[in-house]
Every structure is written in C-alpha cells, then in structure tokens.
Design a protein around this motif. Structure first.
Motif, short mmCIF file in Angstrom:
data_model
loop_
_atom_site.label_atom_id
_atom_site.label_comp_id
_atom_site.label_asym_id
_atom_site.label_seq_id
_atom_site.Cartn_x
_atom_site.Cartn_y
_atom_site.Cartn_z
N ASP A 233 0.83 -1.21 0.00
CA ASP A 233 0.00 0.00 0.00
C ASP A 233 0.86 1.26 0.00
O ASP A 233 0.53 2.25 -0.67
N ALA A 234 1.96 1.22 0.76
CA ALA A 234 2.83 2.40 0.84
C ALA A 234 3.50 2.67 -0.49
O ALA A 234 3.59 3.83 -0.94
N VAL A 235 3.99 1.63 -1.15
CA VAL A 235 4.65 1.81 -2.45
C VAL A 235 3.66 2.37 -3.46
O VAL A 235 3.96 3.32 -4.20
N GLN A 236 2.45 1.81 -3.49
CA GLN A 236 1.45 2.28 -4.45
C GLN A 236 1.03 3.71 -4.16
O GLN A 236 0.83 4.51 -5.08
N GLU A 237 0.90 4.05 -2.88
CA GLU A 237 0.51 5.41 -2.54
C GLU A 237 1.61 6.40 -2.92
O GLU A 237 1.34 7.49 -3.44
N TYR A 238 2.86 6.03 -2.65
CA TYR A 238 3.97 6.92 -3.00
C TYR A 238 4.05 7.12 -4.51
O TYR A 238 4.23 8.25 -5.00
N VAL A 239 3.89 6.04 -5.27
CA VAL A 239 3.89 6.16 -6.73
C VAL A 239 2.75 7.07 -7.18
O VAL A 239 2.92 7.90 -8.09
N GLY A 240 1.60 6.94 -6.53
CA GLY A 240 0.47 7.81 -6.87
C GLY A 240 0.79 9.28 -6.63
O GLY A 240 0.41 10.15 -7.42
N ALA A 258 -1.54 2.24 -10.78
CA ALA A 258 -0.36 1.42 -10.50
C ALA A 258 -0.69 0.34 -9.49
O ALA A 258 -1.48 0.55 -8.56
N GLU A 259 -0.06 -0.82 -9.66
CA GLU A 259 -0.22 -1.93 -8.73
C GLU A 259 1.15 -2.58 -8.52
O GLU A 259 1.84 -2.90 -9.50
N PHE A 260 1.53 -2.76 -7.25
CA PHE A 260 2.87 -3.26 -6.92
C PHE A 260 2.78 -4.71 -6.45
O PHE A 260 1.94 -5.06 -5.62
N ASP A 261 3.67 -5.54 -7.00
CA ASP A 261 3.75 -6.95 -6.61
C ASP A 261 5.01 -7.13 -5.76
O ASP A 261 6.13 -7.09 -6.29
N PRO A 262 4.87 -7.31 -4.44
CA PRO A 262 6.06 -7.41 -3.60
C PRO A 262 6.88 -8.67 -3.86
O PRO A 262 8.09 -8.70 -3.59
N ALA A 263 6.25 -9.70 -4.39
CA ALA A 263 6.97 -10.95 -4.63
C ALA A 263 8.04 -10.77 -5.70
O ALA A 263 9.13 -11.34 -5.62
N THR A 264 7.72 -9.96 -6.72
CA THR A 264 8.68 -9.73 -7.81
C THR A 264 9.25 -8.32 -7.79
O THR A 264 10.13 -8.01 -8.59
#
Length: 405
Positions: A233-240, A258-264
C-alpha cells in the motif's frame, strides 16, 4: 515538488508573455485602423481615398495580427505535446514526504475585547463638611444686639440645614458605592463567563484543526514507515503521489493506475492518454483577404499520426523515468506499463482501454539510458516494447510478447 512548480510557472510565464505580445500586436493594429478611419472621416475627397487605402491596410494588419495570435497559441500547444519527455528531464521527481507534513494554522482569537477586565468603579468622594460662619456684627446706633441675634439665628439655621444635607449625602455614599460595586461584579461575572464560552469554542475549533493536521501527518509517518518496509500500500501510494505531481499540458491530460507486486518487486502501470481525435489537427491559420475570413489549414494525416505516436512514446518513457527516479530506495525493481486511451474499440464499438504501447523494463537497464539524447521509439524498441505501428487506428497491440530487457 517546489522545483516542478517553479518550472511549470516559468513555462506558464513564457506562454503568457508570448500571448501578451501577440495580443499587443493585435491591439496596435486595431488602434491603427481606428485612427485611419477617424482621419478618413475628416478628410476631403482626395485625402479620403488615401485614408481609405490606409484604413484597409490597417484592417488587414489587424486581422493578420489575430491570425498570428492564433498561430502562436497553436505553436505553444504543439510545443508542449512534442516536448512531453523533455519537460520532466530537468526535474527531480523524488518527493520528500516529510515536506508534505503541515502545521495547523489558527486564526486569532476573535473575542479579544472580552480579555480586558472592566475597570472597577472609583469610590465616591466625600465633600468637605459645612462650617458654621459667624455673621458679622451689625453696624448702626440702635438695635445692634437684636439684629446680631437674628443674624446668628439665620446663620445657624442655614448651617444646620447644610449639615443635614451633607450628612445625608455622606451616609448615602456607602450604599451608592456598594451598588456600583455590585453592578461591576455582575458585569465582570458576565464577561468572564462569555469569555470562557468563547475561549472554549475557539479552543474546540483549534483542536479540530490540530486533530486534522495530526491525522494527516500521522498518515505521512505511516506512509514513510511503510516505504521503509516495502509495504504494498505504501509503495502504491507513493507512486500515486509522484505521478499526481507530474504536470502534463491541458491539451494532453494523462492518468495513471499502478499496482505493486512485492513478490517480484514489479510495478504494473496503466497510463491513460487522450484518444487521437482529442488532439487538434490544425496546421495553422491564415487570413484570406478576398473573403475576409480566417481559415484553418489542416495537418496531413501522416503528420497528425506522427505527433500522436510521438506523444505516446514520450509518455511511456516519461512514466518509467519519473517512477524510477523518485524511488530512491530502489523498492521497484521493474515496471511493466501499458499506454493507451479509453476509446471506442473499432472492432466492438464499446468503450474500453486500448493499449497502444506496452513496455517492461528492469530498473538497472532503464537507469543506464540517457533520455536527453534518445529517439523515444528507438528506446522503446531497445527495451523490447510492443508499439502500435498506426496508433491513430486504435488497434490494440498484443501485450503477451513484451520482453523485459
């Protein structure tokens, strides 16, 4: 963020100056025509013809100035679209989240007039007590004693009357002072109560503002902490935040999802751009003297398609650049992006997102590219992107074969 705002303001100022110059030229031409018309009205026949020619020339110049202004606006618009990538290269897209924190701004306490106590009433002064004044001795040869006694009696009576009035006033003063003191105490009590109520209302409003600020700053602290752990959520919010801070021209608005996949550690990005028919296809304006009309010259389909395709290519690279540059922690290892409009699908007639560019790029590979000297299409091809050959036809590309460099 402040640098972006300053650069955007500088661009706006430059555009405003160019528009102002074009408008000033039009105003001067209009004024020249008005002067020629006025002179023609005052002239004789020979001069009238000369002034008529001058008035016609001034009118043509005025109309040409209007055309120049239209062409200047058009050139500015096209210049912004053609320079979408260059607009961001001089900026640092990193967002300092600490700088987003705010402080509560409170207005002054509105009832400052209640903060000053009323002055206490002064004690009523007691006048000097009357003094008996002995009457002067009478003059004359006869009846002096009787006259003197009568004068003394009158003086004594007047003195006693004055003393009685003075004593009554003296005895009334404590009652009057007590009444004034009570009235003052009542007014002060009312002032203090009203002040307390107004202060409570003001403090409550301040507390609401403080709570709102605390909540906002707390959310920023949570975001900062989440980024430290690489939370989705933090990565996606920052990118936003980063992408919302990216300024695009009014003629070419862009939206991101944007949608972030933490696995990859891969960010999937959808970039929505205007459809081809949303862009103007005017090459320029010209004034036709014979018909007194301003007519449009249309761009060739090839030129219009090339501008739209170039804008797509630039938006693709710009989006990747802004995200990778803003991600100083290196949380995002790769970005997979699709760029296209929301438009009617020519095949189905239904509104849908039509991908016209698809690119996937690892961070390390992309950051080695010097975007200031590239041809965007060549860079996309270098990255193994899928790119529509004729994006204006709105034929979706096959995104399955996009390779990561």
């Amino acid at each position: 963020m402040q640098h972006q705002q300053r650069l955007a303001q500088a661009r706006a100022n430059a555009a405003a100056r160019a528009q102002t110059q074009a408008r000033a030229q039009a105003v001067r031409a209009r004024a020249q025509q008005e002067r020629a018309n006025a002179a023609m009205a005052r002239a004789d026949e020979a001069e009238r013809k000369r002034y008529e020619r001058e008035a016609k020339a001034a009118y043509v110049e005025m109309r040409q100035a209007e055309v120049d202004e239209l062409n200047e606006d058009l050139a500015l618009e096209y210049g912004e679209i053609d320079g979408l990538l260059a607009l961001t290269l001089d900026l640092d897209d990193y967002v300092d989240l600490e700088g987003l924190k705010v402080r509560a701004m409170h207005p002054p306490f509105p009832r400052w007039d209640l903060e000053t106590p009323r002055p206490a009433p002064l004690p009523t002064p007691v006048p000097e007590a009357p003094v008996f004044i002995e009457p002067p001795a009478p003059t004359g040869l006869f009846g002096k004693k009787k006259k003197f006694e009568e004068a003394q009696q009158r003086a004594r009576a007047e003195y006693e009357q004055a003393w009685g009035q003075w004593a009554a006033y003296r005895d009334w003063i404590p009652t009057q002072d007590a009444q004034q003191a009570q009235e003052h105490a009542t007014l002060e009590e009312g002032r203090i109560k009203l002040l307390a109520a107004e202060r409570e209302r003001y403090d409550a409003a301040c507390a609401v503002r403080e709570a709102e600020v605390a909540e906002q700053n707390s959310s920023i602290d949570t975001l900062i902490a989440g980024l430290g752990y690489g939370a989705v959520d933090a990565v996606q919010e920052y990118v936003g935040i980063v992408l919302a801070n990216s300024l695009y021209p009014d003629a070419f608005p862009v939206e991101h999802e944007a949608e972030f996949d933490p696995a990859t550690a891969e960010l999937t990005l959808r970039v929505t751009v205007p459809a081809p028919d949303a862009l103007r296809t005017i090459k320029g304006f010209r004034y036709v003297k014979a018909s007194d009309e301003v007519v449009e010259t249309q761009l060739s389909k090839t030129a219009a398609n090339e501008r739209y395709a170039s804008a797509l290519h630039q938006v693709a690279l710009r989006s990747l650049h802004e995200i990778f540059e803003a991600d100083r922690r290196g949380l995002i290892k790769a970005i997979s992006a699709q760029i296209g409009p929301e438009a009617n699908d020519p095949a189905t007639g239904r509104q849908k997102f039509i991908p016209l560019v698809a690119v996937a790029a690892p961070r390390d590979t992309f950051m080695e590219i010097d975007l200031s000297g590239v041809v965007p299409l060549a860079t996309l091809q270098h990255l193994g992107a899928a790119v529509a050959k004729n994006p204006s036809a709105l034929t979706a590309i096959d995104t399955a074969g996009v390779r990561r460099s």
